[in-house]
Design a protein around this motif. Structure first.
Motif, PDB file in Angstrom:
ATOM      1  N   GLU A 207       0.856  -1.181   0.000  1.00 43.37           N
ATOM      2  CA  GLU A 207       0.000   0.000   0.000  1.00 43.37           C
ATOM      3  C   GLU A 207       0.897   1.238   0.000  1.00 43.37           C
ATOM      4  O   GLU A 207       1.516   1.564   1.011  1.00 43.37           O
ATOM      5  CB  GLU A 207      -0.904   0.006   1.230  1.00 43.37           C
TER       6      GLU A 207
ATOM      7  N   TYR B  72      -2.664  -0.100  -5.467  1.00 41.59           N
ATOM      8  CA  TYR B  72      -2.093  -1.237  -4.767  1.00 41.59           C
ATOM      9  C   TYR B  72      -1.059  -1.897  -5.677  1.00 41.59           C
ATOM     10  O   TYR B  72      -1.267  -2.019  -6.896  1.00 41.59           O
ATOM     11  CB  TYR B  72      -3.156  -2.273  -4.395  1.00 41.59           C
TER      12      TYR B  72
ATOM     13  N   THR C 275     -10.842  -4.898  -2.610  1.00 38.94           N
ATOM     14  CA  THR C 275     -10.330  -4.259  -3.815  1.00 38.94           C
ATOM     15  C   THR C 275     -10.756  -5.047  -5.048  1.00 38.94           C
ATOM     16  O   THR C 275     -11.563  -5.989  -4.955  1.00 38.94           O
ATOM     17  CB  THR C 275      -8.790  -4.127  -3.747  1.00 38.94           C
TER      18      THR C 275
END
Length: 394
Positions: free
Chosen positions: A277, A306, A377
């Motif tokens: 991250e 990411y 995500t």
């Protein structure tokens, strides 16, 4: 703080009482403290001013360290003030450029002027708000090489000045900050100074990037994971060949990722054993691609910040996680998986999916003694929930 409160604070009685008070504690019985000070003969105005200042000094330690013990603050001034560690980096630019006299226009309570003065640079500190200017005068009094003036940045006399630092304030009512006139002084004025003098301009990190001059150095700064400012630098205080940089300040010290422009995106690919991250400063500076390549990683999606990879790595520019499980992003199945693992304390991170983490955590109703981190995500076109654990720095 208004003028009356300032007078009470700067009185001999007020300053003496402020020095005599014990360190502020949020758990203290304020009512009892006020009653005790009133019983000792102090006026209501002095008591209110001194206790407010004691509280602000306690908060200011995070930005100013031990210097906070002898400084004065306003609520707005403390909130907007540059952290002393970052102000020292600003001052270092002027010192390295050989600038001996700097005008700090919009000096606030004096944080950047203090850092400049500590490097033996002459400083003219200008502040348009009368109360704030008085506070700055108090804070900068120990430095004989600083002069504080009450006035506007636009009217400041710059004759003989070798460099300028500005911290424009958002004008009342300005919201989106896409117009150069939304600041005071305006960005046209601030950037105009950069055309003729070594100049630094402190702005909020969320500014519309289209407003950043193409010939300036733009440096986003984060402290302990919080992106605190965008510095726009001109002339000799800008570094040749650098137009984008992310400066990360933390317990590790400081580290910087820089480039001549926004970095090209990295290739996308399959989810690996590790997830990274990026720090917010790296994201704001659009240097994610360079970071991914330095980690020998790839993007999960070109629009999501990411990075994934197959090898462990620690870097000051990203938080690293080991991927333990890869689940479909389905509330019911996730609830069962968490229950089976006895996970009761759950941190949820998300990017690229329209989900409220707080509401989602409530719906999962985690119960148990274990803790975990869940990343929501997309991996390609798939919505995924990644159970991960932090990789501790070596």
């Amino acid at each position: 703080m208004d003028a009356a409160e300032l007078r009470d604070l700067l009185s001999l009685e007020g300053l003496r009482l402020l020095d005599e008070l014990p360190a502020w504690e949020s758990s203290a019985d304020v009512v009892r403290t006020v009653a005790g000070l009133r019983k000792a003969g102090h006026s209501p105005g002095v008591v209110a001013a001194v206790l407010s200042q004691s509280r602000l000094r306690a908060r200011a330690v995070a930005k100013f360290g031990p210097f906070a013990e002898r400084m004065l603050f306003t609520e707005a001034g403390l909130e907007q003030a540059t952290r002393l560690s970052v102000a020292a980096l600003h001052a270092g630019r002027f010192q390295r450029a050989g600038v001996s006299w700097v005008a700090d226009l919009g000096c606030g309570i004096g944080a950047d002027a203090l850092a400049l003065a500590a490097l033996d640079i002459e400083v003219t500190a200008v502040e348009r708000d009368e109360v704030t200017a008085a506070i700055a005068s108090y804070n900068l009094a120990p430095w004989s090489n600083v002069r504080v003036e009450h006035g506007s940045a636009e009217d400041a006399d710059l004759a003989g000045i070798g460099g300028v630092y500005l911290d424009p304030a958002r004008r009342d009512g300005a919201k989106r900050l896409r117009d150069p006139a939304d600041w005071s002084p305006s960005l046209d004025f601030a950037f105009g100074l950069g055309e003729r003098l070594p100049t630094g301009v402190k702005l909020g990190p969320g500014i519309d990037r289209e407003l950043i001059p193409v010939d300036a150095e733009a440096q986003w700064v984060s402290v302990d994971g919080d992106v605190v400012e965008l510095g726009v630098w001109f002339g000799d205080v800008a570094r040749p060949g650098i137009r984008r940089s992310a400066l990360v300040v933390g317990t590790h010290g400081s580290a910087e990722l820089s480039a001549a422009d926004d970095s090209p995106d990295a290739d996308t690919g399959a989810l690996g054993e590790y997830l990274f991250e990026p720090d917010g400063a790296v994201i704001r500076a659009r240097l994610i691609g360079d970071l991914a390549r330095s980690l020998e990683g790839r993007m999960l999606d070109p629009s999501i910040a990411y990075i994934t990879g197959d090898s462990p790595a620690t870097t000051p520019f990203a938080t690293a996680f080991r991927v333990l499980e890869d689940f479909p992003l389905d509330q019911r199945s996730l609830k069962r998986e968490l229950a089976a693992r006895g996970i009761g304390t759950l941190e949820i991170k998300k990017r690229g999916v329209d989900i409220d983490p707080a509401a989602f955590r409530t719906a999962l109703a985690p119960k148990g003694e274990k803790s975990a981190t869940l990343v929501l995500t997309r991996v390609g076109a798939r919505r995924r929930a990644l159970l991960v654990e932090r990789v501790q720095p070596a």
